[in-house]
Write a protein that holds these residues in place. Structure first.
Motif, PDB file in Angstrom:
ATOM      1  N   ILE A 126      10.703  22.747  89.249  1.00 13.22           N
ATOM      2  CA  ILE A 126      12.033  22.727  89.866  1.00 13.22           C
ATOM      3  C   ILE A 126      12.848  23.901  89.334  1.00 13.22           C
ATOM      4  O   ILE A 126      12.875  24.148  88.129  1.00 13.22           O
ATOM      5  N   ARG A 127      13.509  24.600  90.244  1.00 15.02           N
ATOM      6  CA  ARG A 127      14.458  25.655  89.852  1.00 15.02           C
ATOM      7  C   ARG A 127      15.799  25.299  90.486  1.00 15.02           C
ATOM      8  O   ARG A 127      15.944  25.310  91.705  1.00 15.02           O
ATOM      9  N   LEU A 128      16.768  24.968  89.636  1.00 18.88           N
ATOM     10  CA  LEU A 128      18.059  24.451  90.104  1.00 18.88           C
ATOM     11  C   LEU A 128      19.194  25.372  89.676  1.00 18.88           C
ATOM     12  O   LEU A 128      19.296  25.749  88.513  1.00 18.88           O
ATOM     13  N   ALA A 129      20.043  25.743  90.635  1.00 22.09           N
ATOM     14  CA  ALA A 129      21.244  26.531  90.350  1.00 22.09           C
ATOM     15  C   ALA A 129      22.449  25.789  90.901  1.00 22.09           C
ATOM     16  O   ALA A 129      22.352  25.108  91.930  1.00 22.09           O
ATOM     17  N   VAL A 130      23.580  25.892  90.220  1.00 21.00           N
ATOM     18  CA  VAL A 130      24.833  25.291  90.676  1.00 21.00           C
ATOM     19  C   VAL A 130      25.843  26.421  90.855  1.00 21.00           C
ATOM     20  O   VAL A 130      26.157  27.136  89.898  1.00 21.00           O
ATOM     21  N   GLU A 131      26.333  26.602  92.082  1.00 20.33           N
ATOM     22  CA  GLU A 131      27.224  27.712  92.398  1.00 20.33           C
ATOM     23  C   GLU A 131      28.352  27.240  93.312  1.00 20.33           C
ATOM     24  O   GLU A 131      28.155  26.327  94.117  1.00 20.33           O
ATOM     25  N   PRO A 132      29.534  27.866  93.230  1.00 24.62           N
ATOM     26  CA  PRO A 132      30.646  27.470  94.090  1.00 24.62           C
ATOM     27  C   PRO A 132      30.658  28.216  95.422  1.00 24.62           C
ATOM     28  O   PRO A 132      29.984  29.234  95.596  1.00 24.62           O
ATOM     29  N   LEU A 133      31.410  27.664  96.386  1.00 24.13           N
ATOM     30  CA  LEU A 133      31.789  28.343  97.627  1.00 24.13           C
ATOM     31  C   LEU A 133      30.605  28.964  98.364  1.00 24.13           C
ATOM     32  O   LEU A 133      29.738  28.252  98.842  1.00 24.13           O
ATOM     33  N   GLY A 134      30.543  30.288  98.474  1.00 26.98           N
ATOM     34  CA  GLY A 134      29.488  30.927  99.251  1.00 26.98           C
ATOM     35  C   GLY A 134      28.170  31.067  98.533  1.00 26.98           C
ATOM     36  O   GLY A 134      27.201  31.578  99.120  1.00 26.98           O
ATOM     37  N   GLY A 135      28.075  30.603  97.293  1.00 29.08           N
ATOM     38  CA  GLY A 135      26.832  30.734  96.531  1.00 29.08           C
ATOM     39  C   GLY A 135      25.638  30.040  97.167  1.00 29.08           C
ATOM     40  O   GLY A 135      24.580  30.651  97.358  1.00 29.08           O
ATOM     41  N   PRO A 136      25.746  28.740  97.522  1.00 30.85           N
ATOM     42  CA  PRO A 136      24.602  28.049  98.109  1.00 30.85           C
ATOM     43  C   PRO A 136      24.095  28.644  99.430  1.00 30.85           C
ATOM     44  O   PRO A 136      22.884  28.850  99.585  1.00 30.85           O
ATOM     45  N   LEU A 149      22.615  22.669  98.872  1.00 26.46           N
ATOM     46  CA  LEU A 149      23.584  21.635  99.192  1.00 26.46           C
ATOM     47  C   LEU A 149      24.937  22.303  99.354  1.00 26.46           C
ATOM     48  O   LEU A 149      25.458  22.910  98.411  1.00 26.46           O
ATOM     49  N   LEU A 150      25.499  22.240 100.559  1.00 23.93           N
ATOM     50  CA  LEU A 150      26.762  22.876 100.890  1.00 23.93           C
ATOM     51  C   LEU A 150      27.841  21.812 101.055  1.00 23.93           C
ATOM     52  O   LEU A 150      27.568  20.708 101.535  1.00 23.93           O
TER      53      LEU A 150
END
Length: 303
Positions: A126-136, A149-150
């Motif tokens: 699994i490679r998981l990133a958490v980003e705000p707004l336009g990141g996903p 997940l938007l």
């Protein structure tokens, strides 16, 4: 005859239109410029219209070229989807599931769904990133993630398929020690009152929101790069802002934060945004991704 059209001609057409010149298109496709010019000339002959005006320093799309560019892009996208589906039929389980999650989405729900997926597919990394707004959405566009997940409706893209899964509630909050937190209960807080105080705002790591602001009401802002930093600054009394309800429920219950008494920020200072599970339409989901999708739907049902 149109039957003589080739996908290569259409790809050359789109590449030249996007790159701005035959030379740049040739470089992008690793071909000589004469081959690019020949492909465009053959396409124009097949279609019976001029796609580019070559009278200036650089070729410029004609009106016909502009009209047909959208069709060419659509055809190529559909071909890519077909190839991806064919490829998925012959492939087994993914080696890795890459996922980018909007910072507003509850991490615990994602963790529960990933745990369920791992029961069925224990060998999938699994490679998981958490980003705000336009990141996903950017992670999908740049092919850095299989799934994203938007939250919200701000970043639609025709290359991305979205499936609604739940609503995420956000609450406008402030420290109980802040002037807005000690506002007289019989007086409502208006937009001019909010503008008198610092608003804590998330910055977008992607270029998708260049020149755009989302929910910014105060000319005084403190821009932070993470949701945790935003939460910490609001709890510390630096300013006010919106935070997801799942993140601040304990703070509200314990009295560290209070809802801002302003109807300008939603009924009971609360708004709800739809959350979507998204993927590129030219990259169908593999078995592990599908298992995660089903687990997420079950996990998110209780939000």
């Amino acid at each position: 005859m149109l039957d003589a059209l080739t996908l290569d001609q259409l790809r050359v057409f789109v590449t030249v239109a996007e790159s701005g010149s035959f030379r740049s298109g040739a470089a992008r496709l690793f071909r000589v410029q004469s081959a690019i010019s020949h492909a465009i000339a053959n396409l124009e002959a097949e279609l019976g219209v001029a796609l580019f005006d070559r009278g200036g320093h650089r070729p410029v799309l004609t009106a016909e070229g502009h009209a047909l560019l959208a069709n060419a892009r659509d055809i190529l996208l559909r071909i890519d989807v077909m190839r991806a589906r064919a490829r998925s039929l012959g492939e087994g389980v993914e080696l890795e599931l890459s996922l980018t999650v909007d910072t507003l989405f509850p991490a615990a729900v994602v963790g529960k769904a990933l745990s369920e997926m791992r029961v069925a597919y224990p060998d999938v990394s699994i490679r998981l990133a958490v980003e705000p707004l336009g990141g996903p959405p950017t992670a999908l566009i740049e092919k850095r993630s299989t799934l994203s997940l938007l939250v919200g409706e701000n970043f639609r893209d025709p290359r991305i398929a979205q499936e609604a899964i739940c609503a995420v509630k956000q609450v406008a909050v402030v420290s109980s020690n802040h002037p807005l937190g000690q506002w007289p209960k019989d007086e409502k807080i208006g937009v001019p009152d909010l503008a008198d105080h610092l608003q804590i705002v998330l910055t977008d790591p992607s270029p998708l929101s260049d020149g755009r602001s989302f929910g910014v009401l105060s000319p005084q802002t403190c821009r932070v790069s993470s949701q945790d930093a935003k939460h910490a600054m609001i709890v510390a009394g630096l300013g006010w802002g919106r935070l997801p309800l799942w993140q601040v429920e304990r703070d509200l219950r314990d009295g560290r934060l209070v809802r801002i008494a302003s109807k300008a920020l939603g009924r009971n200072s609360e708004i709800a945004s739809e959350a979507y599970l998204a993927h590129r339409i030219d990259q169908p989901l593999g078995p592990a991704a599908e298992a995660f999708r089903h687990a997420l739907m079950r996990s998110a049902a209780g939000i």
